[in-house]
Write an enzyme that holds these catalytic residues in place. Structure first.
Site, PDB file in Angstrom:
ATOM      1  N   HIS A  86       0.877  -1.179   0.000  1.00  0.00           N
ATOM      2  CA  HIS A  86       0.000   0.000   0.000  1.00  0.00           C
ATOM      3  C   HIS A  86       0.917   1.233   0.000  1.00  0.00           C
ATOM      4  CE1 HIS A  86      -3.012  -2.871   1.990  1.00  0.00           C
ATOM      5  NE2 HIS A  86      -3.333  -2.717   0.725  1.00  0.00           N
ATOM      6  N   GLU A 115       1.834   3.770   3.017  1.00  0.00           N
ATOM      7  CA  GLU A 115       2.247   3.228   4.327  1.00  0.00           C
ATOM      8  C   GLU A 115       3.757   3.407   4.474  1.00  0.00           C
ATOM      9  OE1 GLU A 115      -1.622   0.311   4.419  1.00  0.00           O
ATOM     10  OE2 GLU A 115       0.356  -0.610   4.591  1.00  0.00           O
ATOM     11  N   HIS A 162       3.259  -3.357   7.013  1.00  0.00           N
ATOM     12  CA  HIS A 162       2.216  -2.365   6.727  1.00  0.00           C
ATOM     13  C   HIS A 162       2.072  -1.395   7.896  1.00  0.00           C
ATOM     14  CE1 HIS A 162       0.029  -4.388   3.281  1.00  0.00           C
ATOM     15  NE2 HIS A 162       0.882  -5.335   3.659  1.00  0.00           N
ATOM     16  N   GLU A 171       1.288  -5.240  10.938  1.00  0.00           N
ATOM     17  CA  GLU A 171       0.820  -3.852  11.017  1.00  0.00           C
ATOM     18  C   GLU A 171       1.606  -3.175  12.134  1.00  0.00           C
ATOM     19  OE1 GLU A 171      -1.379  -2.477   9.033  1.00  0.00           O
ATOM     20  OE2 GLU A 171      -2.444  -4.161   8.116  1.00  0.00           O
TER      21      GLU A 171
HETATM   22 ZN   LIG Z   1      -1.408  -1.945   4.232  1.00  0.00          ZN
END
Ligand SMILES: [Zn+2]
Length: 348
Positions: free
Chosen positions: A62, A65, A163, A227
């Protein structure tokens, strides 16, 4: 180009200047490390004497990020400038260079919904993200498989897809452990996550179209979506919040033990998926504040979402919501509901 890359080590800059592709080239460092650039955002390091570990680090799947992108860019820079000497085979991937340039999560489609062949399903390879997903699968396959077949059985494969989340989280850092089809969860991996300051783990129970599931299922890699905190623009990340993850990743690269206590399941908040809420109509609506944190719980009976005539309410005590997003396409997951669970202290 090679001299500049060795001198400054700025592979991210080279990647972002060439978001649509880079002709492969290779060279070696004075310490014997072989460096192969395979494409924009794809760089492979082969130490002169490597351990049995084949490590893939990915970031920027992404594009907005930024913290993981900064962490990986600094690791690559330190290797290229010989401040960090890898002892494992290492592939570093900057997932979506065009989206990184645009400062956006994606250009046309969520890259992390396109793996395990989904890039070619439905309408097929119709956009850049679909082409990139297919190419990233090929690079991971090439990396894991380019050794002689006789040595493959003894290789220790891992892929950590880094992420940051769109929203805050009750637990700042958490990892998604892909569905293992009945194979055991790995204790050493929990220890590594703890060393990264990641103490919340979501155990998936179904196949997924994510990069981490692809590596786990197609290559038998120990693999996670990790994350690390909340999305911030470049330069605005408080890097101290990522220090433990950064240190643990660098220890892995040096093939050194990570600094963590022995495994005890009680150190972790462990969740499993209870249900996945799929957007079915254009009227799908979430009934809580936009800035709600991941892992928020409400009492049973609380209205969470409506979708035309369908109402979604909290069904179980402790049921928590993650990744709510009303703006997904119809047919895609708008929210995941999870419940606390436990694992034994005797994992694989
Ligand atoms: Zn992500």
């Amino acid at each position: 180009m090679v001299q500049q890359l060795i001198a400054a080590g700025d592979f991210l800059k080279l990647t972002l200047a060439n978001p649509d592709g880079l002709a492969p080239f290779s060279f070696s460092l004075d310490n014997g490390t072989q460096v192969q650039v395979w494409d924009s955002g794809v760089i492979c390091f082969e130490p002169e004497q490597a351990s049995n570990d084949d490590l893939v680090l990915s970031c920027g799947i992404h594009g907005n990020e930024t913290a993981p992108i900064e962490i990986c860019a600094a690791i690559v820079q330190d290797i290229l400038t010989a401040h960090l000497v890898p002892k494992v085979r290492l592939l570093v991937l900057f997932g979506n260079p065009a989206a990184i340039n645009a400062g956006s999560r994606e250009i046309t489609e969520n890259l992390n919904r396109l793996f395990s062949g989904y890039h070619s399903k439905g309408a097929g390879l119709i956009n850049a993200e679909r082409h990139r997903a297919k190419a990233l699968e090929q690079y991971v396959s090439q990396f894991y498989q380019q050794l002689p077949v006789t040595s493959l059985a003894t290789r220790n494969r891992s892929l950590y897809d880094l992420h940051t989340a769109i929203r805050g989280s009750r637990f700042e850092k958490f990892a998604v452990y892909p569905y293992l089809h009945g194979k055991p969860w790995q204790q050493a991996e929990f220890v590594f996550l703890a060393a990264c300051d990641v103490n919340t783990v979501l155990l998936m129970q179904t196949p997924a179209t994510t990069f981490s599931y692809y590596a786990s299922h197609s290559h038998g890699a120990n693999s996670f979506t990790i994350e690390l905190g909340k999305v911030k623009p470049f330069g605005q990340n408080e890097m101290a919040r990522f220090a433990k993850a950064n240190d643990a990743l660098r220890a892995l690269i040096r093939a050194e033990p990570v600094k963590a206590a022995p495994f005890a399941s009680s150190q972790f908040n462990i969740y499993q998926v209870y249900r996945s809420i799929i957007k079915q109509t254009q009227d799908f609506k979430l009934h809580f504040a936009d800035d709600i944190e991941n892992f928020t719980c409400y009492p049973p009976g609380t209205l969470l979402a409506t979708d035309g005539d369908i109402e979604y309410r909290v069904e179980r005590q402790g049921e928590a919501l993650i990744f709510p997003n009303a703006n997904v396409a119809i047919g895609q997951r708008a929210m995941l509901m999870v419940v606390p669970t436990t694992v034994t202290d005797n994992l694989g």
